[in-house]
Design a protein around this motif. Sequence first.
Motif, PDB file in Angstrom:
ATOM      1  N   VAL A  39     -16.603  -5.199  63.314  1.00 23.06           N
ATOM      2  CA  VAL A  39     -16.629  -4.105  64.283  1.00 23.06           C
ATOM      3  C   VAL A  39     -15.608  -4.255  65.405  1.00 23.06           C
ATOM      4  O   VAL A  39     -15.300  -3.280  66.097  1.00 23.06           O
ATOM      5  CB  VAL A  39     -18.034  -3.946  64.899  1.00 23.06           C
ATOM      6  CG1 VAL A  39     -19.050  -3.600  63.830  1.00 23.06           C
ATOM      7  CG2 VAL A  39     -18.457  -5.192  65.672  1.00 23.06           C
ATOM      8  N   ILE A  40     -15.088  -5.465  65.608  1.00 22.82           N
ATOM      9  CA  ILE A  40     -14.114  -5.665  66.688  1.00 22.82           C
ATOM     10  C   ILE A  40     -12.681  -5.384  66.243  1.00 22.82           C
ATOM     11  O   ILE A  40     -11.772  -5.304  67.065  1.00 22.82           O
ATOM     12  CB  ILE A  40     -14.204  -7.095  67.261  1.00 22.82           C
ATOM     13  CG1 ILE A  40     -13.900  -8.127  66.173  1.00 22.82           C
ATOM     14  CG2 ILE A  40     -15.559  -7.343  67.894  1.00 22.82           C
ATOM     15  CD1 ILE A  40     -13.802  -9.562  66.698  1.00 22.82           C
ATOM     16  N   TYR A  41     -12.454  -5.235  64.928  1.00 19.48           N
ATOM     17  CA  TYR A  41     -11.105  -4.990  64.433  1.00 19.48           C
ATOM     18  C   TYR A  41     -10.634  -3.592  64.818  1.00 19.48           C
ATOM     19  O   TYR A  41     -11.426  -2.635  64.875  1.00 19.48           O
ATOM     20  CB  TYR A  41     -11.057  -5.100  62.907  1.00 19.48           C
ATOM     21  CG  TYR A  41     -11.023  -6.499  62.358  1.00 19.48           C
ATOM     22  CD1 TYR A  41     -11.035  -7.616  63.183  1.00 19.48           C
ATOM     23  CD2 TYR A  41     -10.999  -6.716  60.977  1.00 19.48           C
ATOM     24  CE1 TYR A  41     -11.005  -8.894  62.666  1.00 19.48           C
ATOM     25  CE2 TYR A  41     -10.972  -7.996  60.449  1.00 19.48           C
ATOM     26  CZ  TYR A  41     -10.977  -9.078  61.302  1.00 19.48           C
ATOM     27  OH  TYR A  41     -10.958 -10.341  60.786  1.00 19.48           O
ATOM     28  N   LYS A  42      -9.335  -3.461  65.040  1.00 17.52           N
ATOM     29  CA  LYS A  42      -8.754  -2.148  65.242  1.00 17.52           C
ATOM     30  C   LYS A  42      -8.917  -1.337  63.962  1.00 17.52           C
ATOM     31  O   LYS A  42      -8.653  -1.821  62.867  1.00 17.52           O
ATOM     32  CB  LYS A  42      -7.268  -2.266  65.590  1.00 17.52           C
ATOM     33  CG  LYS A  42      -6.598  -0.919  65.843  1.00 17.52           C
ATOM     34  CD  LYS A  42      -5.115  -1.069  66.134  1.00 17.52           C
ATOM     35  CE  LYS A  42      -4.461   0.294  66.307  1.00 17.52           C
ATOM     36  NZ  LYS A  42      -2.999   0.184  66.555  1.00 17.52           N
ATOM     37  N   GLN A  47      -8.802   7.001  65.744  1.00 15.77           N
ATOM     38  CA  GLN A  47      -9.870   7.952  66.052  1.00 15.77           C
ATOM     39  C   GLN A  47     -10.924   8.063  64.941  1.00 15.77           C
ATOM     40  O   GLN A  47     -11.574   9.100  64.788  1.00 15.77           O
ATOM     41  CB  GLN A  47      -9.292   9.333  66.374  1.00 15.77           C
ATOM     42  CG  GLN A  47      -8.386   9.319  67.610  1.00 15.77           C
ATOM     43  CD  GLN A  47      -7.845  10.682  67.957  1.00 15.77           C
ATOM     44  OE1 GLN A  47      -7.549  11.477  67.073  1.00 15.77           O
ATOM     45  NE2 GLN A  47      -7.700  10.952  69.234  1.00 15.77           N
ATOM     46  N   ILE A  48     -11.090   7.003  64.178  1.00 20.19           N
ATOM     47  CA  ILE A  48     -12.144   6.962  63.167  1.00 20.19           C
ATOM     48  C   ILE A  48     -12.514   5.497  62.961  1.00 20.19           C
ATOM     49  O   ILE A  48     -11.649   4.612  63.044  1.00 20.19           O
ATOM     50  CB  ILE A  48     -11.688   7.612  61.832  1.00 20.19           C
ATOM     51  CG1 ILE A  48     -12.835   7.679  60.844  1.00 20.19           C
ATOM     52  CG2 ILE A  48     -10.493   6.865  61.240  1.00 20.19           C
ATOM     53  CD1 ILE A  48     -12.493   8.475  59.576  1.00 20.19           C
ATOM     54  N   THR A  49     -13.763   5.212  62.738  1.00 19.52           N
ATOM     55  CA  THR A  49     -14.186   3.829  62.532  1.00 19.52           C
ATOM     56  C   THR A  49     -13.903   3.386  61.101  1.00 19.52           C
ATOM     57  O   THR A  49     -13.842   4.212  60.179  1.00 19.52           O
ATOM     58  CB  THR A  49     -15.688   3.673  62.795  1.00 19.52           C
ATOM     59  OG1 THR A  49     -16.417   4.467  61.843  1.00 19.52           O
ATOM     60  CG2 THR A  49     -16.054   4.108  64.207  1.00 19.52           C
ATOM     61  N   ASN A  50     -13.759   2.078  60.924  1.00 15.24           N
ATOM     62  CA  ASN A  50     -13.610   1.548  59.570  1.00 15.24           C
ATOM     63  C   ASN A  50     -14.859   1.809  58.735  1.00 15.24           C
ATOM     64  O   ASN A  50     -14.779   1.954  57.511  1.00 15.24           O
ATOM     65  CB  ASN A  50     -13.305   0.055  59.617  1.00 15.24           C
ATOM     66  CG  ASN A  50     -11.880  -0.226  60.058  1.00 15.24           C
ATOM     67  OD1 ASN A  50     -11.002   0.634  59.958  1.00 15.24           O
ATOM     68  ND2 ASN A  50     -11.641  -1.432  60.553  1.00 15.24           N
ATOM     69  N   ALA A  51     -16.015   1.869  59.379  1.00 16.53           N
ATOM     70  CA  ALA A  51     -17.249   2.178  58.659  1.00 16.53           C
ATOM     71  C   ALA A  51     -17.161   3.558  58.010  1.00 16.53           C
ATOM     72  O   ALA A  51     -17.588   3.749  56.855  1.00 16.53           O
ATOM     73  CB  ALA A  51     -18.442   2.117  59.605  1.00 16.53           C
ATOM     74  N   GLU A  52     -16.613   4.520  58.714  1.00 18.95           N
ATOM     75  CA  GLU A  52     -16.454   5.866  58.154  1.00 18.95           C
ATOM     76  C   GLU A  52     -15.470   5.861  56.980  1.00 18.95           C
ATOM     77  O   GLU A  52     -15.666   6.564  55.977  1.00 18.95           O
ATOM     78  CB  GLU A  52     -15.981   6.830  59.233  1.00 18.95           C
ATOM     79  CG  GLU A  52     -17.021   7.115  60.301  1.00 18.95           C
ATOM     80  CD  GLU A  52     -16.438   7.879  61.475  1.00 18.95           C
ATOM     81  OE1 GLU A  52     -16.443   9.125  61.431  1.00 18.95           O
ATOM     82  OE2 GLU A  52     -15.971   7.221  62.439  1.00 18.95           O
ATOM     83  N   ILE A  53     -14.412   5.063  57.111  1.00 20.02           N
ATOM     84  CA  ILE A  53     -13.450   4.957  56.014  1.00 20.02           C
ATOM     85  C   ILE A  53     -14.106   4.347  54.784  1.00 20.02           C
ATOM     86  O   ILE A  53     -13.955   4.847  53.665  1.00 20.02           O
ATOM     87  CB  ILE A  53     -12.222   4.123  56.451  1.00 20.02           C
ATOM     88  CG1 ILE A  53     -11.459   4.852  57.562  1.00 20.02           C
ATOM     89  CG2 ILE A  53     -11.305   3.843  55.258  1.00 20.02           C
ATOM     90  CD1 ILE A  53     -10.346   4.035  58.172  1.00 20.02           C
ATOM     91  N   HIS A  54     -14.862   3.265  54.988  1.00 22.25           N
ATOM     92  CA  HIS A  54     -15.520   2.610  53.858  1.00 22.25           C
ATOM     93  C   HIS A  54     -16.547   3.520  53.207  1.00 22.25           C
ATOM     94  O   HIS A  54     -16.697   3.529  51.981  1.00 22.25           O
ATOM     95  CB  HIS A  54     -16.161   1.313  54.327  1.00 22.25           C
ATOM     96  CG  HIS A  54     -15.170   0.255  54.682  1.00 22.25           C
ATOM     97  ND1 HIS A  54     -15.523  -0.956  55.217  1.00 22.25           N
ATOM     98  CD2 HIS A  54     -13.809   0.232  54.583  1.00 22.25           C
ATOM     99  CE1 HIS A  54     -14.435  -1.682  55.425  1.00 22.25           C
ATOM    100  NE2 HIS A  54     -13.394  -0.987  55.054  1.00 22.25           N
ATOM    101  N   ALA A  55     -17.258   4.293  54.009  1.00 17.60           N
ATOM    102  CA  ALA A  55     -18.187   5.272  53.441  1.00 17.60           C
ATOM    103  C   ALA A  55     -17.423   6.326  52.644  1.00 17.60           C
ATOM    104  O   ALA A  55     -17.858   6.745  51.565  1.00 17.60           O
ATOM    105  CB  ALA A  55     -18.993   5.931  54.559  1.00 17.60           C
ATOM    106  N   GLY A  56     -16.267   6.730  53.168  1.00 17.08           N
ATOM    107  CA  GLY A  56     -15.454   7.724  52.477  1.00 17.08           C
ATOM    108  C   GLY A  56     -14.887   7.236  51.164  1.00 17.08           C
ATOM    109  O   GLY A  56     -14.553   8.038  50.282  1.00 17.08           O
TER     110      GLY A  56
END
Length: 303
Positions: A39-42, A47-56
């Motif tokens: 969670v601390i990574y850029k 303007q979007i979290t890595n969590a959203e990308i991984h879900a996508g």
Amino acid sequence: MTERLLSATASQILKMSTAELKQSIKASEGRIIMAENMVIYKPLVDQITNAEIHAGFSADMLLMNFFDLNRPFVNGLETTDDNLFEVIPNEESIRILKQLTGRVIGLNLEPIDKEAEMLEKRKDISTGRIATTENLKKANDMGFDFVCLTGNPRTGVDNKEILEAIKLAKESFEGLVIAGKMHSAGVDESIIDIQTVEAFIEAGADIILVPAIGTVPDHDDEKQKAIVKKAHDKGALVMSSIGTSQESSSTHTLEDIGIRNKICGVDIQHIGDCSSPETIYALSVAIRGTRHTFNRMSLSVNR
């Protein structure tokens, strides 16, 4: 009957009880993917979290790593263009992220043994990341669906302390309890064996975490199958974990790891925080094909 997690909509997922979630994972027959997020990574994209990308890219479950319960923060969720790197604590960050992703979200908590015999120099972590009663209650209040009692590299987490943390979790946390080690965490001990599996389940673990075959030395198909059978016989599920940076290997390697562990009968396949959208996608297609992968990638969170 509970909808299997493999094809459940966001509205169905967000309404599931703990028991229903466990059943929905079991019903998915070894086709569930958990992606870990540092969670601390850029974020990979502004303007979007890595969590959203991984879900996508088709992850069904999201695991937050380095999330400090005393200073809750997910990079990309509470930042602006003018202040991309400021940590802005937000007690509602996980509930917001669940609404944005429509996914099951959990937390790494580490059962530290300060007296453990170490293989390498210990790396200290913040108090908000340690598996304590206080932190388990905070995780519950923040809306996490599961906790994963495990250890990051060099933190000194051992199976003895994981066992005690399971007992604390069953008293203080309402969600699923995942327990086990994906690598040594710097401690000189056996990572997993049948006796440890039995002890974890007896203490209340819902899901046993084991290294994925091909990620740590001397953990082969025969051992994995024996652990899976023991866990399933006792009513627990099993999650194989790619947690030794091989999540950044070639897609061919990820596909091979995925198929081997699926053959052994694991219920969830975890891919670590060094993963990329491409490797999550490759693992997904390998263990469940394009039909289910595209479904998970495209299904709107508004359904």
